[in-house]
Structures are given as structure tokens and as C-alpha cells.
Write an enzyme that holds these catalytic residues in place. Sequence first.
Site, PDB file in Angstrom:
ATOM      1  N   LYS A  80     -50.733 -25.439 -33.907  1.00  0.00           N
ATOM      2  CA  LYS A  80     -51.659 -24.302 -33.888  1.00  0.00           C
ATOM      3  C   LYS A  80     -51.162 -23.169 -34.792  1.00  0.00           C
ATOM      4  O   LYS A  80     -51.891 -22.249 -35.100  1.00  0.00           O
ATOM      5  CB  LYS A  80     -51.841 -23.793 -32.460  1.00  0.00           C
ATOM      6  CG  LYS A  80     -52.529 -24.816 -31.530  1.00  0.00           C
ATOM      7  CD  LYS A  80     -52.587 -24.307 -30.094  1.00  0.00           C
ATOM      8  CE  LYS A  80     -53.101 -25.331 -29.093  1.00  0.00           C
ATOM      9  NZ  LYS A  80     -54.567 -25.510 -29.140  1.00  0.00           N
ATOM     10  N   LYS A 118     -54.115 -18.882 -27.320  1.00  0.00           N
ATOM     11  CA  LYS A 118     -54.216 -20.327 -27.102  1.00  0.00           C
ATOM     12  C   LYS A 118     -52.834 -20.790 -26.678  1.00  0.00           C
ATOM     13  O   LYS A 118     -51.872 -20.031 -26.786  1.00  0.00           O
ATOM     14  CB  LYS A 118     -54.645 -21.049 -28.383  1.00  0.00           C
ATOM     15  CG  LYS A 118     -53.834 -20.605 -29.621  1.00  0.00           C
ATOM     16  CD  LYS A 118     -54.342 -21.248 -30.895  1.00  0.00           C
ATOM     17  CE  LYS A 118     -55.575 -20.611 -31.495  1.00  0.00           C
ATOM     18  NZ  LYS A 118     -56.824 -21.324 -31.271  1.00  0.00           N
ATOM     19  N   ARG A 119     -52.709 -22.040 -26.191  1.00  0.00           N
ATOM     20  CA  ARG A 119     -51.378 -22.533 -25.881  1.00  0.00           C
ATOM     21  C   ARG A 119     -50.489 -22.479 -27.117  1.00  0.00           C
ATOM     22  O   ARG A 119     -50.971 -22.540 -28.249  1.00  0.00           O
ATOM     23  CB  ARG A 119     -51.474 -23.970 -25.349  1.00  0.00           C
ATOM     24  CG  ARG A 119     -51.978 -24.036 -23.926  1.00  0.00           C
ATOM     25  CD  ARG A 119     -51.040 -23.334 -22.961  1.00  0.00           C
ATOM     26  NE  ARG A 119     -49.815 -24.072 -22.810  1.00  0.00           N
ATOM     27  CZ  ARG A 119     -49.473 -24.803 -21.754  1.00  0.00           C
ATOM     28  NH1 ARG A 119     -50.291 -24.862 -20.710  1.00  0.00           N
ATOM     29  NH2 ARG A 119     -48.334 -25.447 -21.707  1.00  0.00           N
ATOM     30  N   THR A 155     -61.911 -24.000 -28.215  1.00  0.00           N
ATOM     31  CA  THR A 155     -63.047 -23.414 -27.502  1.00  0.00           C
ATOM     32  C   THR A 155     -62.893 -21.895 -27.461  1.00  0.00           C
ATOM     33  O   THR A 155     -63.882 -21.167 -27.357  1.00  0.00           O
ATOM     34  CB  THR A 155     -63.150 -23.966 -26.069  1.00  0.00           C
ATOM     35  OG1 THR A 155     -61.848 -24.015 -25.496  1.00  0.00           O
ATOM     36  CG2 THR A 155     -63.750 -25.354 -26.071  1.00  0.00           C
ATOM     37  N   LYS A 158     -65.563 -18.542 -27.845  1.00  0.00           N
ATOM     38  CA  LYS A 158     -65.615 -17.361 -26.982  1.00  0.00           C
ATOM     39  C   LYS A 158     -65.451 -16.091 -27.810  1.00  0.00           C
ATOM     40  O   LYS A 158     -66.110 -15.068 -27.559  1.00  0.00           O
ATOM     41  CB  LYS A 158     -64.515 -17.442 -25.915  1.00  0.00           C
ATOM     42  CG  LYS A 158     -64.757 -18.561 -24.908  1.00  0.00           C
ATOM     43  CD  LYS A 158     -63.521 -18.993 -24.132  1.00  0.00           C
ATOM     44  CE  LYS A 158     -63.769 -20.365 -23.500  1.00  0.00           C
ATOM     45  NZ  LYS A 158     -62.556 -21.019 -23.003  1.00  0.00           N
ATOM     46  N   HIS A 209     -59.415 -35.997 -26.456  1.00  0.00           N
ATOM     47  CA  HIS A 209     -59.189 -34.586 -26.806  1.00  0.00           C
ATOM     48  C   HIS A 209     -58.027 -34.377 -27.757  1.00  0.00           C
ATOM     49  O   HIS A 209     -57.619 -33.241 -27.984  1.00  0.00           O
ATOM     50  CB  HIS A 209     -58.924 -33.748 -25.549  1.00  0.00           C
ATOM     51  CG  HIS A 209     -60.066 -33.687 -24.600  1.00  0.00           C
ATOM     52  ND1 HIS A 209     -60.977 -32.658 -24.583  1.00  0.00           N
ATOM     53  CD2 HIS A 209     -60.458 -34.534 -23.631  1.00  0.00           C
ATOM     54  CE1 HIS A 209     -61.868 -32.866 -23.628  1.00  0.00           C
ATOM     55  NE2 HIS A 209     -61.580 -34.012 -23.039  1.00  0.00           N
TER      56      HIS A 209
HETATM   57  C1  26Q Z   1     -50.436 -35.724 -20.391  1.00  0.00           C
HETATM   58  C2  26Q Z   1     -49.462 -36.496 -19.797  1.00  0.00           C
HETATM   59  C3  26Q Z   1     -48.500 -35.934 -18.981  1.00  0.00           C
HETATM   60  C4  26Q Z   1     -48.546 -34.579 -18.739  1.00  0.00           C
HETATM   61  C5  26Q Z   1     -49.531 -33.803 -19.320  1.00  0.00           C
HETATM   62  C6  26Q Z   1     -50.465 -34.379 -20.155  1.00  0.00           C
HETATM   63  C7  26Q Z   1     -51.506 -33.526 -20.787  1.00  0.00           C
HETATM   64  C8  26Q Z   1     -52.092 -32.487 -20.092  1.00  0.00           C
HETATM   65  C9  26Q Z   1     -53.047 -31.681 -20.684  1.00  0.00           C
HETATM   66  C10 26Q Z   1     -51.916 -33.749 -22.087  1.00  0.00           C
HETATM   67  C11 26Q Z   1     -52.879 -32.951 -22.667  1.00  0.00           C
HETATM   68  C12 26Q Z   1     -53.460 -31.904 -21.981  1.00  0.00           C
HETATM   69  C13 26Q Z   1     -54.468 -30.990 -22.538  1.00  0.00           C
HETATM   70  C14 26Q Z   1     -55.020 -31.112 -23.718  1.00  0.00           C
HETATM   71  C15 26Q Z   1     -55.981 -30.129 -24.226  1.00  0.00           C
HETATM   72  O1  26Q Z   1     -56.198 -29.091 -23.641  1.00  0.00           O
HETATM   73  N1  26Q Z   1     -56.607 -30.412 -25.362  1.00  0.00           N
HETATM   74  C16 26Q Z   1     -57.575 -29.498 -25.932  1.00  0.00           C
HETATM   75  O2  26Q Z   1     -58.846 -29.838 -25.422  1.00  0.00           O
HETATM   76  C17 26Q Z   1     -59.819 -28.876 -25.798  1.00  0.00           C
HETATM   77  C18 26Q Z   1     -61.113 -29.246 -25.118  1.00  0.00           C
HETATM   78  O3  26Q Z   1     -61.668 -30.367 -25.720  1.00  0.00           O
HETATM   79  C19 26Q Z   1     -59.956 -28.825 -27.307  1.00  0.00           C
HETATM   80  O4  26Q Z   1     -60.834 -27.780 -27.624  1.00  0.00           O
HETATM   81  C20 26Q Z   1     -58.601 -28.597 -27.963  1.00  0.00           C
HETATM   82  O5  26Q Z   1     -58.730 -28.711 -29.367  1.00  0.00           O
HETATM   83  C21 26Q Z   1     -57.594 -29.583 -27.444  1.00  0.00           C
HETATM   84  O6  26Q Z   1     -56.310 -29.286 -27.953  1.00  0.00           O
END
Ligand code: 26Q
Length: 802
Positions: free
Chosen positions: A552, A546-547, A654, A658, A358
Site C-alpha cells: 500500500k 488503511k491497514r 473501499t 468513502k 480478495h
Molecule cells: C488469512 C489466514 C490467516 C489469518 C488471517 C488471514 C486473513 C485475514 C484477513 C487474510 C486476509 C484478510 C483480509 C483481506 C482484505 O481485507 N482484503 C481487502 O479486501 C477488500 C474488500 O474486497 C479490498 O478492497 C482490498 O483491496 C483488499 O486488500
Amino acid sequence: MANSAYDMSADRASRLIRRYLEEDLQVEPDRASDQQFYKATAMAAKQLLAEKYRRFSAQAGSQGKKQVSYLSMEFLLGRSLKNSLYNLGVLEPFRQALEGMGVNLENLYEQEPDAGLGNGGLGRLAACYLDALATQELPATGYCILYEYGIFQQKIIDGWQTEQPDLWLPGGEVWLTPRPDESVAVRFGGRIEEFWEEGYHHVVHKDYTTVTAIPYDMYVSGYHSGGVSLLRLWQAKRPGVDMESFNRGDYIGAFGQSSLGEAISKILYPNDSHTEGKLLRLRQQYFLVAASVRDIVKRHMDIYGSLENFAEKNAIHINDTHPTLAIPELMRILLDECGYGWDQAWDVVKNTFAYTNHTVLAEALERWNSDLFQSLLPRIHQIILEINRRLCAELYEQYHLDSPAVAQMAILGDHELRMANLCVAACHSVNGVSGLHSEIIRRDLFRDFAAIQPEKFCNVTNGIASRRWLGQANPLLTDLITDCIGGGFLKDFSRLAEFGRFRDDAQVLERLAEIKRQNKLRLAEYLKRKTGEELNPDSIFDVQVKRLHEYKRQQMNALEILAQYQSLKDDPDQDFTPRTYLFGAKAAPGYYLAKQIIKLLCTLARVIDSDPQVRDKMRVCYLEDYNVTLSEILMPACEISEQISLAGKEASGTGNMKLMLGGAVTLGTLDGANVEIAQAVGRDNILIFGMTAQEVEARKAAGYHPEEIYQQNPIVRRALDALRDGIGGETFPDLYRSLRYDDPYMVLADFDAYRAARRESERLYENRPLFNRMSLINIAASGVFCADRAVGEYAEHIWDLR
Ligand code: 26Q
């Protein structure tokens, strides 16, 4: 249809609700509060879900169907009551039953907290896929951790983000069914002893600490289908007494491990783009996968009594690298507990696991310090080293790669374990989440792997639970589409394309515009109620939700608003289209610049609002605590969807899907799934601006110097200088310096193009029939972004379920 399957009448719904009120909550219906009604209704829904699940899983089991296990550290579910009643097809009888008791179902929805077991896109995607899997009647279990605290609640105080703990269980627990009899013991620490006896290699794990994983089950029903997905959430509990310490005579120590163990399921890490390498996070990850793999193996053994056909009957999916350790964990079970040889075990593992990437951001790729890892998970560490040893040998001997290439691809390097390389080496399938992202993975991130095993790599463009954002969150639009093309599209979103035939139907376009207005009013009323803020429904609703992350580029949006404000101050009489800029975003609590950007946006909101010369023309609104529930009110009310990440950085997005489904027109870069949105709607129905991913690379290679743009572009310079010199009494020197001297996400390079695209959007909006037509075309083209389609592709090409 689910409806007839239950033969659910308002009478029966009423009896169910009454029973839970009286027997479980010990309250008479005429004295019960909305909170109690919510709980009783949820319990009734849970009963229907559980019954339906038992039927579905018994059938799938008896037919020997292949099972999907979706491992994810996050499932961002949001609320369940409306979704459950809606998908079960019992919404109307329940509404009537409650009405008969003098209760408004809509008010009950408000009682439910969001299950915020996720950060953003990745976690919401997992939740959307459970919905689609159930709808397609594919037997699936999602596995995650039962975090006691979900994603923090955001409070904006004086323009700064602050975080409040999100204790969701008091209202969310009604959806959970504890299954203590299916608990699993997970081992941490200790040391490994190996010896040979009677020709067998024995591995003994000594002096470990045990944490018990207790499963709590939740159900997600399919829509008008017999399918139900199970979501199994693991809670960490200390074992009662550590018998080993106890027997050693360490009486106090035997009781002392409690807090350590229970910390594992306390809290979700609120980071979504940066890995920290923290021990607790590693504990969480192993806890999830050890409990889940054990559970999958147990269930398989219950049906088949052998693991010989494990890969044939199980697909295990790894949602980003966070659950990677499921790979060595299954190896461990096969080798140490089932007596498999290495090659035999590796075959099972390879055929079972698939991995979705991702992110391509380097700082988000998971790596673990090898020593820290070894001390926490000594046996898993050994197994990973052996996987690595064999991988490197194979790369040298079979593929004749040179040592720089092998060093790149190795799992161990610089004293770190690289989770992505482990996934790529072990999984039979590696996919990205949009066409562009999957290309970047193939050509760049995993280039060397793709060169030797191109067949492993594929794309599955993300999809969303369209029913949630259309059928449930946007009933007026759903009715309009139904009037035009009949029902059925909610079950088969490819049929939404038929709505495109009405693009030149003036009456339909009029109705569409009226619906957008109603949805804007609904959002405005909601905000008025919540915060007292008033929105102008005649202005363009321009949304970026979004975050918060530099890639972004919320800061680019802010900078353009600032430039626009300055231009209006210079020439207050210029032609102007009133515009409301809506933002919603949580920042990782330790992300300094992200928090500065929130402060900047809030400062702009205040400055503009207190300036009578401009306040009727533009308005900035920062929505506090953006979450799934807020998105359900927001998405249908938006007109311009801001998707402005630096090309090459956003894996998919995503929210873009929406918003499109709600009739918003995308203003964005050619990044992530925006590329496919542009293909689906045609270039006339989207506002694309800025560098392409290739142009970004070329520009970087040629040497990018934001300072030159600062010197040459007076609009950019003036807006940036305001960050340095002060706006509304606040200065933003760090943002200023970052953009002027470094600009890692090339805001200045895309700024002019962005500004031009915004003006173009106003020109289009002024021609309302044209804008409405664009809006309709976007809705009609959004069918392909339904999770049903995405899950169908996983089932066919990756999980081999059909
Ligand atoms: C990793 C290690 C330690 C702590 C946290 C994490 C961590 C947690 C969540 C790293 C990444 C995430 C989340 C990533 C994320 O949401 N990515 C998004 O995924 C979506 C679904 O595929 C995409 O549409 C987005 O483009 C992408 O940014």
C-alpha cells in the site's frame, strides 16, 4: 416507509426506553447514567429490529424465497446505535424522547464500542453488504464467529505501535440475542472407520472431540425498506462433560477439554495479508463453517423437509477462502448423513457455492499442511482428496491438460491443501472485486481454470454502505445535495449523478467549500479533545487511511514528506501550500517493517512539529487506533485521498470510495477500483500517476534495480540516506536497505511521478473554485460505488435471486 410501519412517536420511544431502564437495568430515568441510557436505547432499538426481522423472514419463508448465506471470518460492523435508528427511520422520535428526559442522543453514541470483528476491507465489506441486502429486501444471513476480542486497540507509545486487547462485549453485548436452543455440535480430531453393509458405504467418525457452537444473533435493518439482515455469530463452548471419557472411567479427563474448545472464539487473528497456517486458525475456520452449514441445512429442512431443492433455495457465499471448508462440509453431510451419491452431492454443492477472491498476493493465499489438516479434520481431509482426485482425472481426460498444468490446478500439491483451487474447482462463480483485479485473476492467478471454464469468472466491483458515510456521517453535505436534487438519492444512489449539474454553480460550490471546512473543523476539534493536537484547517487535508502494508506504500508517502521537508529546509522562502498529512493504520503485530514505517511516520511528525521553520507549512499526524468510528469523522474532512498502492496489488480498496463520496480528490495509481473511479470522474478530476499494472510487469521482467535509481536520483538518495544516517535521532536501516536493494513494491520507480502528482495537487488546490468543482464531480460520480449496486449484481448474476 419504516416510520409509518412502526408508527413511532417520541412518546412511544420514551415509553420503550423507560421500560428497559426500569425493568432490565433497574434504574430510575432521572438517575440513569449515559451508559445506562445507551443500553436502554439499544435494547429498544433491538426490539424494533427483532420485530421487523420476524415479519420479514416469515414473509420470505412463506414465499419460498431463495436465501443468501454470507460466510465470512470477519464482519467489521463498527457501532450500531445510530445506524439502526437511522435505517429504521426512528432517529427523530428517539432523539426527541431522550431530549425529553434531558439526554443528548449524540452522547449516547459515544458510549458504544466498535464491534471490531474484522481486520479491514474484507470485514467491512461484509458489514456493508448486510446493510445493502436488507435495504434491497433480499433475505440474507451473515455467519461469523463471536470473537471475544476484536481487532486489537492500537496505542502509539514513543512512536511505536503497541497492541491492547479489545474486549468489546461489555458494551456491545446489548445487540446480541443468544439462541442456545439452536446450538450445534462441531467435531474435531479422531479417526474414520469405513465399512460396507447391505450395499451401503458407511462412514463412522470415532474418538472425536466435540465443541459446541452457540449462536448469538444481531440484526441489521434496511433503510426505508421492510428488510432486515440477520448476523449469526457463533460462540465456542466446551461440552459440559465428555461422556465417552466419563464412561471409560476417565473422570478427570472427562472435564478437561474445556479451555481448548473455548479458545476457538477468543480472538480474531489480526493478520490481513499473510497466512500463518496455525492450527487454531484452522479450528476457527472449520468451527464457523460446520456450525453455519448445519444451521443452513436445518433451516432448509424446516421449510421444505428435503434437500432435493437445496441449491435452488440457497446461495452460499464464501468471502475469500477463509470459509472454504463449507464446501467439503456440505459434501460430508450429503454423503455421510443423507446417503447421496458423489455426483448427486457434487451437483448440489456446485450449484450452491460462490467464491469472492480478495487478494493476489502469494503470501496471502491459504494453504494448509496436509498432515496437520488430516489430524484435525480426518473426514474433511478424505473428501478433499477425493475432490482433488476427480478434478485431476477430469483435467487429464476431459480437458487433455498436461501434467504441469494439472499440478498447478490441483488442490493438493507439495503436501499442502490449496484453498483457492478448491474454491475455484467447486464453485459455480468466482469473482474479483474490481475490473482490474478480476482481469488479473482471469489472466494470471487462475489462468488455467479460466482457460477451460471462462464462464465461471466474473467481476463485481466493491461497493460501500454509502448511507453510513453520507447520510449519517456527513449531514451537512447530505442537506446540500438534498437542496439541489431533492431526497431519494439515499435510497437510489444512481441519482447522485444529478448533483453533477451543479458543477458550475458558484453558490453551490461555495456552500460545498464551507461544508468541507466545517467537517475539517469537526475533525480538528475531535483531535484536540482526544490528543491535544491542533490542526490548521486552512491547510490541505491529505489522508492515507488503511491497514499498514508495504504494497500500500505508506513508506512512499513518508519518503516524499521527508524529501519535501528537506527541500523546505534548503529553501524556506519557496512558495508553499500548507499541507496536513493524516495517517491511520494498524499493522499486523508481527509485521516488523510495517511497525518500522509507523515509527518513521511518527518520527517525521515529531521532527517537523518541533521545527519552527516548517511547522506552519507541513504537519504529519498519526491517528491512533484507526477504526470504523474514526473513519466516520475522517472521511468527510479529507481533501486529497491517497490511494498509492503498486499497480496490480490492491484488489479494490473501499476507503477510496468513502473518501470520494465525501468530496476528496483521489491521488493514486491505476490500481484496484481507482481505475473505475478515474473512469467515473474523468481524467481531469483525479490525479493519476505511476506505472500501470502492465508496466509494472514489464519492468520486473526487464530486471528492476532500485540501486540504479538511488545512484541517479539525488532527491531519492538524500531522503533514503536520511533513513540510514538518522532523522530526529532515529535510524531506519532495515527500511533503508529494503528500499535501496530490494524495493519489492517499486517505491523508487514511482517516486518521481508521485512527487510530481503531489505538486500538481497543490497547484489545483490553489485554484479553489476549480478544486471545489473537482470535488463536486467526485461526489456526483460516487453513486456507482454504493453497496446497493454491488449487492444487486451479486443477486442477479451470481446468486440468481431475481
Ligand atoms: C488469512 C489466514 C490467516 C489469518 C488471517 C488471514 C486473513 C485475514 C484477513 C487474510 C486476509 C484478510 C483480509 C483481506 C482484505 O481485507 N482484503 C481487502 O479486501 C477488500 C474488500 O474486497 C479490498 O478492497 C482490498 O483491496 C483488499 O486488500
